[in-house]
Design a protein around this motif. Structure first.
Motif, PDB file in Angstrom:
ATOM      1  N   LYS A 193      -4.066  23.059  -8.182  1.00  0.00           N
ATOM      2  CA  LYS A 193      -2.989  23.371  -7.500  1.00  0.00           C
ATOM      3  C   LYS A 193      -2.003  22.026  -7.176  1.00  0.00           C
ATOM      4  CE  LYS A 193      -3.261  28.058  -9.158  1.00  0.00           C
ATOM      5  NZ  LYS A 193      -4.715  26.914  -8.808  1.00  0.00           N
ATOM      6  N   GLN A 194      -0.723  21.654  -7.578  1.00  0.00           N
ATOM      7  CA  GLN A 194      -0.034  21.041  -7.136  1.00  0.00           C
ATOM      8  C   GLN A 194       0.838  21.052  -6.112  1.00  0.00           C
ATOM      9  OE1 GLN A 194      -0.678  16.465  -7.347  1.00  0.00           O
ATOM     10  NE2 GLN A 194      -2.070  18.114  -8.856  1.00  0.00           N
ATOM     11  N   LEU A 195       0.564  20.686  -4.118  1.00  0.00           N
ATOM     12  CA  LEU A 195       1.283  21.435  -3.407  1.00  0.00           C
ATOM     13  C   LEU A 195       3.196  20.823  -3.792  1.00  0.00           C
ATOM     14  CD1 LEU A 195      -1.253  20.851  -1.380  1.00  0.00           C
ATOM     15  CD2 LEU A 195      -0.564  23.402  -2.519  1.00  0.00           C
ATOM     16  N   SER A 196       3.119  19.804  -4.411  1.00  0.00           N
ATOM     17  CA  SER A 196       4.587  18.920  -3.875  1.00  0.00           C
ATOM     18  C   SER A 196       5.119  19.820  -5.278  1.00  0.00           C
ATOM     19  CB  SER A 196       4.547  17.706  -4.292  1.00  0.00           C
ATOM     20  OG  SER A 196       3.809  17.440  -5.803  1.00  0.00           O
ATOM     21  N   SER A 197       5.335  20.894  -6.241  1.00  0.00           N
ATOM     22  CA  SER A 197       5.639  21.372  -6.968  1.00  0.00           C
ATOM     23  C   SER A 197       6.727  22.449  -6.478  1.00  0.00           C
ATOM     24  CB  SER A 197       4.685  21.362  -8.539  1.00  0.00           C
ATOM     25  OG  SER A 197       5.620  22.392  -9.346  1.00  0.00           O
ATOM     26  N   SER A 198       7.467  22.595  -7.326  1.00  0.00           N
ATOM     27  CA  SER A 198       8.543  24.177  -6.682  1.00  0.00           C
ATOM     28  C   SER A 198       8.349  25.479  -7.495  1.00  0.00           C
ATOM     29  CB  SER A 198       9.900  22.854  -6.276  1.00  0.00           C
ATOM     30  OG  SER A 198      10.154  23.986  -7.870  1.00  0.00           O
ATOM     31  N   TYR A 433       5.898  19.731   0.660  1.00  0.00           N
ATOM     32  CA  TYR A 433       4.579  19.912   0.479  1.00  0.00           C
ATOM     33  C   TYR A 433       4.893  21.553   1.560  1.00  0.00           C
ATOM     34  CZ  TYR A 433      -0.093  19.623   1.609  1.00  0.00           C
ATOM     35  OH  TYR A 433      -1.683  20.205   2.011  1.00  0.00           O
ATOM     36  N   THR A 434       5.245  20.890   2.653  1.00  0.00           N
ATOM     37  CA  THR A 434       5.105  21.849   3.862  1.00  0.00           C
ATOM     38  C   THR A 434       6.077  23.800   3.176  1.00  0.00           C
ATOM     39  OG1 THR A 434       4.917  20.221   5.167  1.00  0.00           O
ATOM     40  CG2 THR A 434       5.596  22.410   5.924  1.00  0.00           C
ATOM     41  N   MET A 435       6.425  23.051   2.790  1.00  0.00           N
ATOM     42  CA  MET A 435       8.000  24.247   2.389  1.00  0.00           C
ATOM     43  C   MET A 435       7.052  25.092   1.281  1.00  0.00           C
ATOM     44  SD  MET A 435       9.726  24.519   4.710  1.00  0.00           S
ATOM     45  CE  MET A 435      10.431  26.347   3.876  1.00  0.00           C
ATOM     46  N   ASN A 436       6.390  24.750   0.222  1.00  0.00           N
ATOM     47  CA  ASN A 436       5.697  25.491  -0.964  1.00  0.00           C
ATOM     48  C   ASN A 436       4.444  25.494  -0.326  1.00  0.00           C
ATOM     49  OD1 ASN A 436       7.042  24.839  -3.766  1.00  0.00           O
ATOM     50  ND2 ASN A 436       7.351  22.982  -3.413  1.00  0.00           N
ATOM     51  N   SER A 520      17.374  19.886   4.746  1.00  0.00           N
ATOM     52  CA  SER A 520      18.218  21.023   5.232  1.00  0.00           C
ATOM     53  C   SER A 520      17.798  21.670   3.694  1.00  0.00           C
ATOM     54  CB  SER A 520      19.118  20.842   5.923  1.00  0.00           C
ATOM     55  OG  SER A 520      18.411  20.265   7.137  1.00  0.00           O
ATOM     56  N   ARG A 521      18.845  21.450   3.136  1.00  0.00           N
ATOM     57  CA  ARG A 521      19.331  22.154   2.345  1.00  0.00           C
ATOM     58  C   ARG A 521      17.895  22.481   1.358  1.00  0.00           C
ATOM     59  NH1 ARG A 521      24.005  24.330  -0.023  1.00  0.00           N
ATOM     60  NH2 ARG A 521      23.975  25.082  -1.618  1.00  0.00           N
ATOM     61  N   TYR A 522      17.274  21.800   1.198  1.00  0.00           N
ATOM     62  CA  TYR A 522      15.764  22.351   0.300  1.00  0.00           C
ATOM     63  C   TYR A 522      15.374  23.106   1.478  1.00  0.00           C
ATOM     64  CZ  TYR A 522      11.397  22.515  -2.065  1.00  0.00           C
ATOM     65  OH  TYR A 522      10.042  22.390  -2.867  1.00  0.00           O
ATOM     66  N   ILE A 523      15.144  23.456   2.915  1.00  0.00           N
ATOM     67  CA  ILE A 523      14.063  24.177   3.393  1.00  0.00           C
ATOM     68  C   ILE A 523      15.038  25.423   3.080  1.00  0.00           C
ATOM     69  CG2 ILE A 523      13.939  25.098   6.314  1.00  0.00           C
ATOM     70  CD1 ILE A 523      13.321  22.144   6.335  1.00  0.00           C
ATOM     71  N   LEU A 524      16.021  25.500   3.472  1.00  0.00           N
ATOM     72  CA  LEU A 524      17.124  26.690   3.371  1.00  0.00           C
ATOM     73  C   LEU A 524      16.717  27.113   2.299  1.00  0.00           C
ATOM     74  CD1 LEU A 524      19.053  28.455   5.653  1.00  0.00           C
ATOM     75  CD2 LEU A 524      20.915  26.953   4.015  1.00  0.00           C
ATOM     76  N   LYS A 526      14.341  27.552  -0.086  1.00  0.00           N
ATOM     77  CA  LYS A 526      13.548  28.286  -0.315  1.00  0.00           C
ATOM     78  C   LYS A 526      13.359  28.550   0.666  1.00  0.00           C
ATOM     79  CE  LYS A 526      11.241  24.866  -2.595  1.00  0.00           C
ATOM     80  NZ  LYS A 526      10.534  25.516  -4.133  1.00  0.00           N
ATOM     81  N   ILE A 527      13.775  29.362   2.396  1.00  0.00           N
ATOM     82  CA  ILE A 527      13.971  30.488   2.709  1.00  0.00           C
ATOM     83  C   ILE A 527      14.448  31.572   2.223  1.00  0.00           C
ATOM     84  CG2 ILE A 527      14.403  30.757   4.957  1.00  0.00           C
ATOM     85  CD1 ILE A 527      14.025  28.355   6.123  1.00  0.00           C
ATOM     86  N   LYS A 528      15.677  31.478   1.444  1.00  0.00           N
ATOM     87  CA  LYS A 528      16.260  32.971   0.859  1.00  0.00           C
ATOM     88  C   LYS A 528      15.425  33.088  -0.512  1.00  0.00           C
ATOM     89  CE  LYS A 528      20.549  31.028   2.275  1.00  0.00           C
ATOM     90  NZ  LYS A 528      22.272  30.654   0.977  1.00  0.00           N
ATOM     91  N   GLU A 529      14.486  32.085  -0.884  1.00  0.00           N
ATOM     92  CA  GLU A 529      14.075  32.005  -2.382  1.00  0.00           C
ATOM     93  C   GLU A 529      12.632  33.229  -1.673  1.00  0.00           C
ATOM     94  OE1 GLU A 529      12.997  28.912  -3.889  1.00  0.00           O
ATOM     95  OE2 GLU A 529      15.040  28.509  -4.997  1.00  0.00           O
ATOM     96  N   SER A 530      11.874  33.044  -0.279  1.00  0.00           N
ATOM     97  CA  SER A 530      10.570  33.581   0.176  1.00  0.00           C
ATOM     98  C   SER A 530      11.444  34.512   0.750  1.00  0.00           C
ATOM     99  CB  SER A 530       9.387  32.992   0.400  1.00  0.00           C
ATOM    100  OG  SER A 530       8.828  33.833   0.697  1.00  0.00           O
TER     101      SER A 530
END
Length: 676
Positions: A193-198, A433-436, A520-524, A526-530
């Motif tokens: 798996k490619q961890l960097s992929s959303s 990477y971290t968020m995915n 920050s927007r990306y992290i936010l 990802k939190i909302k999506e999960s």
């Protein structure tokens, strides 16, 4: 039909053991004649068994076995086994000869075992009587009884060899039948798996749900062991007959060998290959990943279908001897489980790297399913407990490996101190990477909660962070925060600190805020999506991050556009109540220069999130367009029309608006101007 070497050796040994009894046949017949003579002379003895007219018939048959049954009953009722006993030996010999002749007919092809149930029952009943006679005659000390026992033993041994061969034929036939009906294995190998992929999530595995063994179990339960009820019934009779006759070892040996072979063939049909621990250690990750996927599929299939099916078959065949059936099924299950656990333990010993966590957790969860397969309804409590204990031990080692791998994520965030910032201020690869990684890890939330509960001590730093954020979850008791939630919080804290350090690598303060906004927007998002991450971090964490994002936005606006707005200020333009043209010209000139520089620089910057990009452009336009339009309307006419006006009034409000729409898309382009 070929048999295993071990079985052939057993049969040869039996034939060798039978030779002395065959050589003594003449002695037995002589003894029978003496016994018959005593009967004819009317000798009386308290232990003499009554004669009958059975031998007087010209063609004795298996339909006339009442006399043998009475003989067996009489022998069973005699208490004193040491007294001399006169037995109608000719009758026993004749019956033994009839049994042997019938076996000869089966072996020559005149009869075929399994073709006529009535004929088979007659044979098996006769063999059962020979077995009882042999056992009872062997209990007496008289010479005639011993001689007759030797004779019936030879026939019994011959019968047992025949039964063993027929049992083997039934069992080998079941292997062929199972292979013919087995589903084709799914040989698709999983790639890394490619961890960097959303898009890196478990949807990929859900797309392959049709190939998952769990979706096909209902249909396949009927395919294993794929043995008809009639065949099971015949094997049950053979097994009972052999065990009762004292040939349980031979029966169990042929059954065990061939059913293990059948089980291995069934696993092979699912793509399973036996791999040693050394081979696992040396294997490249891409190849090993495919073997792990196959292992998971086969173990799940075995837990749901193969093991229960095999256990039920064993219990059906050995139902008259439940302790033997239990031991047989236990031995097979133990051999299979050890085979599975060797691979799982090898995986726990492999090199630990972040991308391996989820396969390790897949195996961890699969072992949980395997534990549940051993319930007390199919196995004895002692056996089930022992197997569950063995599986749990390997599962704990996998849990330890998972904890170490997850901790490596924290270490990788700490050690990511690259001195080169992302040129465009976009989302940093570490953030993706971290968020995915965390998002995918939440699919294993229950498993990670278990492993961290068993192997992880709570971090005081995480507790302090939770208290500092004022985090409140559904459960007001902070002590009930799950270990995995603490780990997620700790990782997020490390990522925030790392991004803060990285932002200081930018010399341009405006780009620093763009970088922080992007991440920050990306992290936010990802939190909302999960849902899982959202629940673990809580609503207050989401609010806190939203507030921080607004702060970065305001700081960017102030840092970037405040100087341009100062150029459009009315203050200082009038001297003694009149507009000072040199100052006005300087204001237009400075504004044009500032705006050109901002556009040239920030059009190459990237705001990854379209909504954030639109929000930024709208907020900039909301401030700049009204201010510029008002300034131009009030002071533009003070400049002489013509070349002077063109020189200082470089842009119309529409030009400014169009230029703002070109910001943050990563493309450098000059500002388009409209003609007045």
């Amino acid at each position: 039909m070929e048999k295993s070497d071990s079985l052939s050796d057993e049969m040869v040994d039996k034939r060798i053991e039978a030779l002395p009894y065959i050589l003594d046949l003449q002695k037995i017949q002589s003894s029978d004649q003496q016994i018959q003579a005593m009967d004819d002379n009317g000798g009386e003895n308290a232990n003499v068994v009554e004669s009958s007219s059975w031998l007087d018939r010209q063609e004795p048959s298996f339909d006339d076995v009442d006399e043998i049954d009475r003989l067996i009953s009489s022998l069973s009722s005699i208490a004193d086994k040491s007294n001399p006993l006169e037995i109608p030996g000719t009758r026993v010999e004749t019956f033994a000869q009839m049994v042997q002749s019938r076996i000869d007919e089966y072996e020559s092809g005149s009869f075929r075992f399994g073709q006529n149930s009535d004929q088979d029952s007659v044979l098996m009943d006769a063999v059962s009587r020979i077995s009882k006679l042999t056992k009872l005659l062997g209990e007496f000390s008289s010479g005639s009884a011993k001689s007759l026992s030797s004779r019936t033993s030879v026939v019994l041994q011959r019968a047992m060899m025949f039964m063993e061969e027929e049992l083997q034929i039934f069992l080998e036939g079941s292997i062929s039948s199972s292979n013919a009906n087995a589903p084709e294995p799914n040989n698709q190998k999983l790639t890394s798996k490619q961890l960097s992929s959303s898009k890196w999530n478990r949807q990929e595995s859900k797309q392959n749900a049709s190939t998952d063994p769990e979706t096909k179990i209902t249909a396949e339960e009927e395919l294993f062991p794929a043995i008809s009820d009639e065949a099971i019934s015949r094997m049950k009779k053979i097994a009972s007959l052999m065990i009762s006759a004292g040939y349980g070892i031979e029966c169990c040996q042929v059954y065990s060998i061939l059913r293990r072979k059948a089980f291995k063939e069934a696993m092979k049909q699912q793509g399973f290959e036996k791999i040693s621990i050394d081979e696992v250690q040396k294997m490249q990750w891409e190849a090993l990943e495919g073997h792990m996927a196959t292992w998971i599929k086969v173990v799940k299939y075995s837990a749901k279908v193969l093991l229960p099916g095999e256990t039920k078959l064993c219990c059906s065949i050995f139902c008259d001897f439940p302790s033997i059936g239990e031991e047989m099924s236990t031995n097979l299950a133990t051999a299979v489980i050890l085979l599975f656990l060797n691979f799982a333990e090898a995986i726990a010993m492999t090199k630990r790297s972040a991308e391996r966590l989820f396969k390790v957790l897949d195996i961890y969860e699969t072992l949980s399913e395997l534990i549940s397969a051993f319930d007390d309804s199919l196995y004895s409590k002692e056996c089930a407990d022992e197997l569950r204990s063995d599986i749990s031990a390997v599962r704990r080692r996998l849990g330890e490996a998972a904890v170490c791998i997850f901790c490596d994520l924290e270490n990788s965030i700490r050690s990511d101190v690259a001195g080169n910032p992302v040129p465009t201020g976009s989302v940093h690869p570490l953030t993706r990477y971290t968020m995915n990684y965390l998002r995918y890890a939440c699919d294993f939330k229950d498993a990670l909660d278990q492993v961290f509960s068993q192997h992880h001590q709570r971090s005081e730093q995480s507790k302090e962070y939770l208290l500092a954020t004022g985090e409140k979850r559904n459960d007001p008791d902070e002590d009930d925060i799950s270990p995995f939630a603490e780990k997620i919080t700790s990782v997020m804290e490390l990522l925030d600190a790392n991004l803060e350090v990285k932002s200081k690598l930018y010399k341009d303060p405006s780009l620093r805020y763009i970088f922080m906004m992007n991440n920050s927007r990306y992290i936010l998002q990802k939190i909302k999506e999960s849902t899982e991450i959202h629940e673990l971090l809580g609503d207050s964490s989401l609010r806190k991050r939203s507030s921080e994002l607004r702060g970065y936005h305001k700081n960017y606006q102030r840092e970037t556009w405040s100087k341009a707005l100062q150029c459009l200020s009315y203050e200082g333009l009038q001297v003694n109540g009149k507009v000072h043209k040199p100052t006005l010209k300087e204001r237009f000139k400075n504004f044009n220069q500032l705006f050109d520089d901002i556009h040239k620089t920030q059009s190459t910057w990237v705001v990854n999130d379209e909504q954030l990009q639109s929000e930024l452009r709208v907020s900039i336009s909301a401030v700049m367009i009204p201010a510029y339009r008002s300034f131009l309307a009030r002071f533009g006419h003070y400049l002489t029309a013509g070349r002077q006006e063109e020189k200082y009034i470089k842009y119309q409000p529409e030009d400014i608006e169009a230029a703002i729409e070109e910001l943050f898309d990563g493309n450098l382009a000059p500002v388009a101007r409209r003609k007045n």
